[in-house]
Design a protein around this motif. Structure first.
Motif, PDB file in Angstrom:
ATOM      1  N   CYS A 212       0.840  -1.196   0.000  1.00 21.34           N
ATOM      2  CA  CYS A 212       0.000   0.000   0.000  1.00 21.34           C
ATOM      3  C   CYS A 212       0.877   1.247   0.000  1.00 21.34           C
ATOM      4  O   CYS A 212       1.873   1.317   0.721  1.00 21.34           O
TER       5      CYS A 212
ATOM      6  N   PHE B 197       0.792   5.284   0.846  1.00 24.29           N
ATOM      7  CA  PHE B 197       0.082   6.381   1.515  1.00 24.29           C
ATOM      8  C   PHE B 197       0.726   7.670   1.009  1.00 24.29           C
ATOM      9  O   PHE B 197       1.912   7.910   1.283  1.00 24.29           O
TER      10      PHE B 197
ATOM     11  N   GLY C 171      -2.216  11.265  -7.012  1.00 30.71           N
ATOM     12  CA  GLY C 171      -3.110  10.403  -7.771  1.00 30.71           C
ATOM     13  C   GLY C 171      -2.481   9.964  -9.087  1.00 30.71           C
ATOM     14  O   GLY C 171      -2.492   8.777  -9.438  1.00 30.71           O
TER      15      GLY C 171
ATOM     16  N   ALA D 200       0.459   7.628  -8.436  1.00 30.35           N
ATOM     17  CA  ALA D 200       0.010   6.279  -8.055  1.00 30.35           C
ATOM     18  C   ALA D 200      -0.501   5.503  -9.271  1.00 30.35           C
ATOM     19  O   ALA D 200      -0.406   4.274  -9.322  1.00 30.35           O
TER      20      ALA D 200
ATOM     21  N   ILE E 129       0.416   0.489  -7.337  1.00 32.60           N
ATOM     22  CA  ILE E 129       0.421  -0.023  -5.961  1.00 32.60           C
ATOM     23  C   ILE E 129      -0.914   0.380  -5.339  1.00 32.60           C
ATOM     24  O   ILE E 129      -1.353   1.505  -5.543  1.00 32.60           O
ATOM     25  N   PRO E 130      -1.598  -0.514  -4.588  1.00 33.66           N
ATOM     26  CA  PRO E 130      -2.808  -0.089  -3.879  1.00 33.66           C
ATOM     27  C   PRO E 130      -2.522   1.203  -3.106  1.00 33.66           C
ATOM     28  O   PRO E 130      -1.446   1.346  -2.518  1.00 33.66           O
ATOM     29  N   TYR E 131      -3.485   2.114  -3.118  1.00 37.03           N
ATOM     30  CA  TYR E 131      -3.183   3.506  -2.778  1.00 37.03           C
ATOM     31  C   TYR E 131      -4.266   4.114  -1.891  1.00 37.03           C
ATOM     32  O   TYR E 131      -5.443   4.078  -2.232  1.00 37.03           O
ATOM     33  N   TYR E 132      -3.860   4.661  -0.742  1.00 36.00           N
ATOM     34  CA  TYR E 132      -4.749   5.498   0.064  1.00 36.00           C
ATOM     35  C   TYR E 132      -4.248   6.942  -0.015  1.00 36.00           C
ATOM     36  O   TYR E 132      -3.126   7.240   0.406  1.00 36.00           O
ATOM     37  N   GLY E 133      -5.079   7.817  -0.552  1.00 36.55           N
ATOM     38  CA  GLY E 133      -4.718   9.227  -0.663  1.00 36.55           C
ATOM     39  C   GLY E 133      -4.939   9.953   0.650  1.00 36.55           C
ATOM     40  O   GLY E 133      -5.919   9.716   1.343  1.00 36.55           O
ATOM     41  N   LEU E 134      -4.010  10.842   0.987  1.00 36.00           N
ATOM     42  CA  LEU E 134      -4.073  11.589   2.245  1.00 36.00           C
ATOM     43  C   LEU E 134      -4.112  13.082   1.962  1.00 36.00           C
ATOM     44  O   LEU E 134      -3.532  13.551   0.988  1.00 36.00           O
TER      45      LEU E 134
ATOM     46  N   GLY F 274      -6.599  13.461   7.904  1.00 34.08           N
ATOM     47  CA  GLY F 274      -7.333  13.903   6.715  1.00 34.08           C
ATOM     48  C   GLY F 274      -7.074  12.971   5.545  1.00 34.08           C
ATOM     49  O   GLY F 274      -5.958  12.510   5.344  1.00 34.08           O
TER      50      GLY F 274
ATOM     51  N   TYR G 204      -7.852  12.079   1.266  1.00 39.40           N
ATOM     52  CA  TYR G 204      -8.429  12.468  -0.011  1.00 39.40           C
ATOM     53  C   TYR G 204      -8.542  11.252  -0.927  1.00 39.40           C
ATOM     54  O   TYR G 204      -7.548  10.789  -1.485  1.00 39.40           O
TER      55      TYR G 204
ATOM     56  N   GLU H  72     -12.513   4.498   2.430  1.00 35.83           N
ATOM     57  CA  GLU H  72     -11.121   4.620   2.874  1.00 35.83           C
ATOM     58  C   GLU H  72     -11.064   4.878   4.382  1.00 35.83           C
ATOM     59  O   GLU H  72     -10.268   4.255   5.099  1.00 35.83           O
TER      60      GLU H  72
ATOM     61  N   GLY I 220      -7.828  -0.509  -3.260  1.00 32.54           N
ATOM     62  CA  GLY I 220      -7.779  -0.395  -4.717  1.00 32.54           C
ATOM     63  C   GLY I 220      -6.535   0.286  -5.241  1.00 32.54           C
ATOM     64  O   GLY I 220      -5.829   0.984  -4.521  1.00 32.54           O
TER      65      GLY I 220
END
Lengths: 345, 345
Positions: free
Chosen positions: A80, A82, A94, A97, A102-107, B106, B108, B116, B189
């Protein structure tokens, strides 16, 4: 397993290591005092891209790829990412990524993003959810100026409290290993607002959040500033740094000896015209992934507390008369898995 | 502890419960088919605030406070808020968190933000880092229109593929309890981009990401669509929903029976002029926190797979000729801690 200390801090009993890091910086950062610690130095603001936004996204992607390579891995080994940045809808992250797959969590944590990414990566590795994560953050002087302030061509005059957005991207690969430096503690910050309404004084706006998180960290861990070789905020600049020293001293915490701010370290105030210092997600990201990581690998620093400080404003909120809320997240780094001379708790 | 299944999925052996939820919606949503499931119905777009942005922030804050109250807790009992929205620099969330005084990360993820936030909350509770978290997300038709498209007063004509941004905020409190519904699986994802460049066709742009995450989830868990009473995406609207059905069917997954999209549920296509359906972080947030939560509490739904789908574009990226990357995160909900009739793995 993670152990909760007090209200806001988590201690990690099983060590999560920063396996390796990478940094990409612009021309001004390459002329500053931390230049020897950075991996990739750009010759211009574009890096062969058509727009500054695409250039920033490329910086983030290349920093991530290089950190993964330096860690002896492939992108497919990372569970993942971050990541975040300062641009509207976090497009640098974005689009970066998209290429990394790669699996992605946006912060979105403004300039606290790098520490938020390391915190969430360490928490999720510690809990067994992920084996390997990467934290990435970036900023770019040209994209930030035109989005938050005025077009560069306009040549608007800067106030003395204004900071200079760092052109830089940092990336750090995390994994459970016997391999220093280790992330030992995570202190999650609250949004703090002391009513500063000047968007050109972000150091002043963010300082109360840094102070709040520093005090929470010391209260929760029963530590004091002297437990650390270095305490860093990133990035309050000159103005915010002085407020932190004053207010922490008034609160009984001696921060004169071992405290600095990444916004005060990345440029030379004598020769580089940066007013109150550096800022941007990239500032703490490249200082941590460059200078701090290398000093800890060499054993010249053993216990470091590092805070990412973010100003949670937008041009819209400022035009609507809102003040500037700040947030600060902290992590403790140690060259010893159990927290070194300080112990874990 | 969390158990990794395949490349992208985490199964939670110890149950994390959605203890309670709350929703605040606007006038159009109060006239739609899901109206009976929402808590607070606004009479106008302002809610006694001077600007739509402040109104959206208030919606998020009030949804969070109500969910915490319905869970029998105080804001001080919550260890961390995971929140996000669509506005530049996520100001709805930042200003909401300022009032809540809860440690705050936070996010996004565009319209995937609610999923998420639930994913990261469940992962961090499972690992012992936090005891109680809250996930919050919001969108507002008026703030989204003027930020992403044209001033409302301009009255620009909408294309047939355009979706209507939901005015709504949803909040959900998580804790380790013996209390259905449980979050049993998390599939993170990747950013997927099939080259759609029309920012008015976000359903089409996001559908490939939804398909990629659905296939990853079924591959990792060795489940199929028939393991679920309901599979929901949020929010692809009519256009994206049809692409998902076509492509999943072509891939050998029968999604005709139990698949729907929150953008196709929240408005009445016959009587409400919403073109391709609903969208916005608030769409999946209020459908999950309203309809899905209540149907699972009643036992009318027992196993639900829900995907948040986000379009990671900005007006700047579109003007620079970039296509629209999408992302989709999934969670499995079950009324039985071990994953019900499906088992955990």
């Amino acid at each position: 397993m993670a152990v909760r200390l007090g209200k806001q801090t988590i201690a990690l009993e099983a060590p999560v290591s920063i396996v390796n890091t990478a940094t990409v910086v612009g021309t001004k950062e390459s002329e500053g005092p931390l230049a020897p610690y950075f991996d990739v130095h750009l010759n211009d603001a574009e890096w062969n891209e058509e727009t500054w936004e695409k250039s920033e996204s490329k910086m983030q992607r290349e920093a991530a790829k290089l950190a993964i390579r330096k860690a002896g891995m492939e992108p497919g080994n990372i569970d993942c990412a971050f990541a975040g940045d300062l641009l509207n809808q976090c497009i640098s992250s974005g689009f970066s990524a998209r290429e990394l797959e790669i699996p992605y969590y946006g912060l979105y944590g403004a300039c606290s993003t790098m520490i938020e990414g390391l915190s969430l990566g360490a928490i999720s590795i510690d809990g067994g959810g992920f084996d390997r994560t990467i934290a990435v953050a970036s900023s770019h002087f040209c994209t930030a100026e035109r989005q938050y302030r005025t077009p560069l061509e306009y040549g608007g005059q800067r106030t003395p409290t204004a900071q200079w957005t760092v052109t830089g991207a940092g990336a750090a690969v995390l994994e459970k290993r016997q391999f220093p430096p280790y992330i030992t503690h995570i202190t999650t910050g609250k949004v703090i607002d002391f009513g500063v309404t000047d968007p050109n004084n972000m150091g002043g706006a963010m300082a109360p959040a840094a102070i709040d998180t520093l005090k929470a960290h010391f209260r929760d861990t029963k530590r004091s500033p002297k437990n650390y070789d270095l305490i860093l905020t990133g990035d309050l600049g000159k103005v915010g740094r002085e407020i932190v020293i004053d207010m922490m001293t008034a609160g009984g915490f001696d921060m004169e000896q071992n405290y600095n701010d990444t916004g005060c370290m990345i440029y030379d105030f004598e020769t580089q015209d940066v007013h109150a210092g550096g800022s941007g997600c990239g500032c703490v990201a490249v200082t941590l992934c460059g200078y701090v990581f290398e000093m800890m690998k060499k054993g010249e620093l053993n216990d470091v507390l590092i805070l990412g400080t973010g100003a949670l404003l937008s041009p819209t909120s400022s035009l609507q008369g809102e003040s500037v809320p700040g947030i600060a997240h902290a992590i403790s780094l140690s060259t010893t898995p159990g927290g070194g001379k300080n112990g874990l708790y």
